[in-house]
Design an enzyme around this catalytic site. Structure first.
Site, short mmCIF file in Angstrom:
data_model
loop_
_atom_site.label_atom_id
_atom_site.label_comp_id
_atom_site.label_asym_id
_atom_site.label_seq_id
_atom_site.Cartn_x
_atom_site.Cartn_y
_atom_site.Cartn_z
N CYS A 1 7.43 -48.27 -55.07
CA CYS A 1 7.43 -48.79 -56.56
C CYS A 1 5.75 -49.32 -56.68
CB CYS A 1 8.36 -49.84 -56.76
SG CYS A 1 7.99 -50.62 -58.37
N CYS B 1 5.43 -52.30 -58.65
CA CYS B 1 5.89 -53.62 -58.09
C CYS B 1 4.63 -53.91 -57.12
CB CYS B 1 6.93 -53.59 -57.26
SG CYS B 1 8.08 -52.68 -57.90
N ASP B 2 4.05 -53.07 -56.27
CA ASP B 2 3.19 -53.34 -55.16
C ASP B 2 1.77 -53.17 -55.37
OD1 ASP B 2 5.86 -54.11 -53.89
OD2 ASP B 2 6.03 -51.99 -53.16
#
Ligand SMILES: Cc1cc2nc3c(=O)[nH]c(=O)nc-3n(C[C@H](O)[C@H](O)[C@H](O)COP(=O)(O)OP(=O)(O)OC[C@H]3O[C@@H](n4cnc5c(N)ncnc54)[C@H](O)[C@@H]3O)c2cc1C
Length: 301
Positions: free
Chosen positions: A131, A134-135
């Site tokens: 992701c 997200c990261d």
């Protein structure tokens, strides 16, 4: 004993809960991870009708609060099988607990595919991510790679190009499957480098990822690319094999059910990305949630 057990607290499952509860039925939701499903991973949703822009987390939290506000109960556990006892269905979970209901809705969604090479699990969270939204921020100013050639890989590379020094986009073919508009946008980014006709063969590094070994499919040559992160964006797959006794699966493992969201078992319904369908989006997932819930309510009645 509940009227309806819903497996999965993604948009489809939570919507099904809202419709079933408003129809006066009791609902238990079983969720293996956290509420919200896949959408929790996106920073911005811009295509949900009626909401100009909302973060995935805020959208999922509102949906969750709406469902629990109507009385949905939720247990954080993974459903591992469904026993069809006729008018009662027993759902067994990995915690060893079992729950009974008159009807079950499968809303298990889909999850990211893994490359399937050595050390992929070990380095997940230590440089391997599924992701980018997200990261990505953890790798600001670093060199990173994205693996894949569809829309998700292209939008991940585009997103990362704003944070990272260099983004290597590794794809096994010579052309991308993603939209022309995204290909054009990404081709204009100076810090995105295409590594085409290539596959990721090896993940290197002690505690964390330090480089990936890629193989050129045409020349057969391998080379190491130094990166702090590899974002894997090679598609998604469902995980419904445990429920094959109650629901027909297609050759990719998606639940083969008609628009009515029914399955081959009376009292078992399905909704969302876990279903065989053309378009997997929030709108289609929540639409299924409503249809499956009302079908379950009508079945129970
Ligand atoms: C990064 C990203 C960005 C996206 N952006 C958009 C967007 O902008 N607009 C849009 O319309 N769509 C977007 N989507 C797609 C959208 O998120 C999905 O279509 C939607 O989440 C599908 O909902 P669902 O409830 O069917 O499945 P999911 O969201 O996959 O939820 C399924 C849930 O079931 C749980 N589960 C699975 N198996 C079990 C089990 N055995 N026991 C218990 N629980 C289980 C999972 O943990 C999960 O929480 C995006 C997807 C991703 C990955």
């Amino acid at each position: 004993m509940k009227d309806i057990i819903i497996i999965g607290a993604g948009p489809a499952g939570l919507t099904a809960a809202i419709y079933a509860l408003r129809a006066g039925k009791s609902v238990l939701i079983l969720e293996a991870q956290s509420y919200g499903g896949q959408i929790i991973n996106t920073p911005d949703i811009e295509n949900y009708p009626g909401l100009k822009s909302v973060s995935g987390f805020d959208y999922a939290t509102t949906l969750y609060e709406q469902a629990t506000g109507f009385g949905a109960e939720i247990e954080y556990t993974s459903a591992v099988s469904i026993e069809d006892k006729g008018e009662i269905k027993t759902v067994h979970t990995d915690s060893g607990e079992s729950f009974d209901a008159r009807a079950v809705i499968l809303a298990t969604g889909a999850k990211n595919k893994h490359i399937g090479i050595d050390r992929e699990e070990e380095l997940t969270g230590r440089g391997i991510s599924y992701c980018a939204t997200c990261d990505g921020a953890f790798f600001k100013g670093k060199d990173v790679a994205v693996c894949g050639g569809g829309n998700t890989a292209l939008s991940d590379a585009l997103f990362l190009s704003a944070y990272c020094r260099t983004v290597y986009l590794i794809h096994r073919r010579d052309q991308f499957r993603g939209s022309d508009a995204d290909v054009k946008k990404i081709s204009d980014k100076e810090n995105v480098k295409f590594v085409l006709n290539s596959t990721v063969e090896k993940l290197n590094g002690e505690q964390t990822l330090s480089s990936v070994t890629v193989k050129d499919k045409i020349s057969g040559e391998t080379k190491d690319i130094e990166v702090s992160a590899l974002f894997v964006a090679i598609g998604q797959e469902p995980d419904n094999s445990s429920f094959e006794n109650v629901a027909e699966l297609d050759d990719k493992g998606y639940i083969d059910s008609p628009e009515s969201c029914t399955t081959k078992t009376a009292g078992v319904f399905t909704a969302g990305d876990c279903r065989k369908k053309e378009v997997r989006q929030l709108t289609t997932a929540v639409a299924d949630g409503a249809v499956a819930a009302l079908a379950a309510v009508s079945y129970i009645s």
